[in-house]
Design an enzyme around this catalytic site. Structure first.
Site, PDB file in Angstrom:
ATOM      1  N   CYS A 101       0.854  -1.196   0.000  1.00  0.00           N
ATOM      2  CA  CYS A 101       0.000   0.000   0.000  1.00  0.00           C
ATOM      3  C   CYS A 101       0.886   1.241   0.000  1.00  0.00           C
ATOM      4  O   CYS A 101       1.708   1.422   0.903  1.00  0.00           O
ATOM      5  CB  CYS A 101      -0.906  -0.018   1.225  1.00  0.00           C
ATOM      6  SG  CYS A 101      -1.814   1.514   1.506  1.00  0.00           S
ATOM      7  N   CYS A 133       0.584   3.275   3.210  1.00  0.00           N
ATOM      8  CA  CYS A 133       1.286   2.656   4.334  1.00  0.00           C
ATOM      9  C   CYS A 133       2.783   2.899   4.215  1.00  0.00           C
ATOM     10  O   CYS A 133       3.460   3.143   5.217  1.00  0.00           O
ATOM     11  CB  CYS A 133       0.970   1.161   4.406  1.00  0.00           C
ATOM     12  SG  CYS A 133      -0.710   0.797   4.977  1.00  0.00           S
ATOM     13  N   ASP A 154      -1.058  16.706  -1.833  1.00  0.00           N
ATOM     14  CA  ASP A 154      -1.253  15.785  -2.948  1.00  0.00           C
ATOM     15  C   ASP A 154      -0.265  16.140  -4.053  1.00  0.00           C
ATOM     16  O   ASP A 154      -0.102  17.317  -4.377  1.00  0.00           O
ATOM     17  CB  ASP A 154      -2.690  15.886  -3.464  1.00  0.00           C
ATOM     18  CG  ASP A 154      -3.078  14.730  -4.368  1.00  0.00           C
ATOM     19  OD1 ASP A 154      -2.367  14.488  -5.365  1.00  0.00           O
ATOM     20  OD2 ASP A 154      -4.092  14.074  -4.089  1.00  0.00           O
ATOM     21  N   HIS A 196      -4.215   0.979   8.678  1.00  0.00           N
ATOM     22  CA  HIS A 196      -4.762   0.686   7.349  1.00  0.00           C
ATOM     23  C   HIS A 196      -6.249   0.340   7.458  1.00  0.00           C
ATOM     24  O   HIS A 196      -6.635  -0.620   8.114  1.00  0.00           O
ATOM     25  CB  HIS A 196      -4.003  -0.469   6.691  1.00  0.00           C
ATOM     26  CG  HIS A 196      -4.452  -0.722   5.289  1.00  0.00           C
ATOM     27  ND1 HIS A 196      -3.905  -0.050   4.213  1.00  0.00           N
ATOM     28  CD2 HIS A 196      -5.412  -1.529   4.789  1.00  0.00           C
ATOM     29  CE1 HIS A 196      -4.504  -0.456   3.112  1.00  0.00           C
ATOM     30  NE2 HIS A 196      -5.419  -1.353   3.432  1.00  0.00           N
ATOM     31  N   ASN A 229     -13.316   8.971  -2.070  1.00  0.00           N
ATOM     32  CA  ASN A 229     -13.726   8.048  -3.122  1.00  0.00           C
ATOM     33  C   ASN A 229     -13.762   6.652  -2.523  1.00  0.00           C
ATOM     34  O   ASN A 229     -12.804   6.237  -1.872  1.00  0.00           O
ATOM     35  CB  ASN A 229     -12.725   8.097  -4.288  1.00  0.00           C
ATOM     36  CG  ASN A 229     -12.620   9.475  -4.885  1.00  0.00           C
ATOM     37  OD1 ASN A 229     -13.612  10.167  -5.064  1.00  0.00           O
ATOM     38  ND2 ASN A 229     -11.402   9.896  -5.176  1.00  0.00           N
ATOM     39  N   GLY A 236     -14.227   5.850  -7.837  1.00  0.00           N
ATOM     40  CA  GLY A 236     -12.982   6.499  -8.217  1.00  0.00           C
ATOM     41  C   GLY A 236     -11.821   6.266  -7.263  1.00  0.00           C
ATOM     42  O   GLY A 236     -10.790   6.932  -7.367  1.00  0.00           O
ATOM     43  N   THR A 291      -8.559   4.929  -6.138  1.00  0.00           N
ATOM     44  CA  THR A 291      -7.406   4.315  -6.819  1.00  0.00           C
ATOM     45  C   THR A 291      -6.354   3.798  -5.843  1.00  0.00           C
ATOM     46  O   THR A 291      -5.509   3.002  -6.223  1.00  0.00           O
ATOM     47  CB  THR A 291      -6.735   5.305  -7.801  1.00  0.00           C
ATOM     48  OG1 THR A 291      -6.335   6.465  -7.081  1.00  0.00           O
ATOM     49  CG2 THR A 291      -7.696   5.692  -8.924  1.00  0.00           C
ATOM     50  N   HIS A 332      -6.628   2.547   0.558  1.00  0.00           N
ATOM     51  CA  HIS A 332      -6.370   2.962   1.943  1.00  0.00           C
ATOM     52  C   HIS A 332      -7.241   4.197   2.118  1.00  0.00           C
ATOM     53  O   HIS A 332      -7.122   5.149   1.351  1.00  0.00           O
ATOM     54  CB  HIS A 332      -4.889   3.301   2.112  1.00  0.00           C
ATOM     55  CG  HIS A 332      -4.468   3.633   3.516  1.00  0.00           C
ATOM     56  ND1 HIS A 332      -3.472   2.934   4.159  1.00  0.00           N
ATOM     57  CD2 HIS A 332      -4.877   4.582   4.393  1.00  0.00           C
ATOM     58  CE1 HIS A 332      -3.278   3.453   5.365  1.00  0.00           C
ATOM     59  NE2 HIS A 332      -4.135   4.453   5.524  1.00  0.00           N
ATOM     60  N   HIS A 366      -8.792   7.560   2.554  1.00  0.00           N
ATOM     61  CA  HIS A 366      -8.167   8.882   2.539  1.00  0.00           C
ATOM     62  C   HIS A 366      -9.198   9.933   2.148  1.00  0.00           C
ATOM     63  O   HIS A 366     -10.163   9.652   1.462  1.00  0.00           O
ATOM     64  CB  HIS A 366      -6.956   8.924   1.604  1.00  0.00           C
ATOM     65  CG  HIS A 366      -7.235   8.561   0.188  1.00  0.00           C
ATOM     66  ND1 HIS A 366      -7.451   7.262  -0.232  1.00  0.00           N
ATOM     67  CD2 HIS A 366      -7.313   9.318  -0.926  1.00  0.00           C
ATOM     68  CE1 HIS A 366      -7.645   7.248  -1.543  1.00  0.00           C
ATOM     69  NE2 HIS A 366      -7.579   8.491  -1.983  1.00  0.00           N
TER      70      HIS A 366
END
Length: 113
Positions: free
Chosen positions: A3, A6, A29, A45, A86, A92, A94, A97, A99
């Protein structure tokens, strides 16, 4: 576990951190969709919003407290901002995890697309 979030939490992948405590991490981002665009993630997680339950919901509430604090600190609380989660492929998501994207400092249209 493979991940990316992670790995960011564990320091294996660098990030532009703006906040960190025992439960959450917030960072800018790398694919900005607004002048202010950061992510807030739980350190534990949790795959998606589908896995929020009574055992981890306190962490989710803490995430929203941190979002409010960071929005004030970054000067977007007055003008407004958008929080996006998402969930699943059709939603959506992707990175599997949980967020939350926080976007601000531009006029965000509705519907988002």
């Amino acid at each position: 576990m493979d991940c990316i979030f992670c790995k960011i939490i564990n320091g294996e992948i660098p990030s532009s951190k703006i906040y960190e405590d025992e439960e959450v991490l917030a960072f800018h981002d790398i694919n900005k969709a607004a002048p202010i665009h950061f992510l807030v993630i739980p350190k534990k997680h949790i795959q998606s919003a589908n896995e929020i339950n009574s055992e981890n919901s306190k962490t989710i509430a803490h995430i929203f407290e941190i979002i409010s604090k960071l929005a004030k600190d970054l000067g977007i609380s007055e003008g407004g901002y958008r929080i996006v989660n998402n969930c699943g492929k059709d939603g959506g998501q992707t990175v599997n995890h949980l967020h939350f994207h926080v976007l601000g400092q531009r006029d965000l249209k509705w519907p988002p697309g």
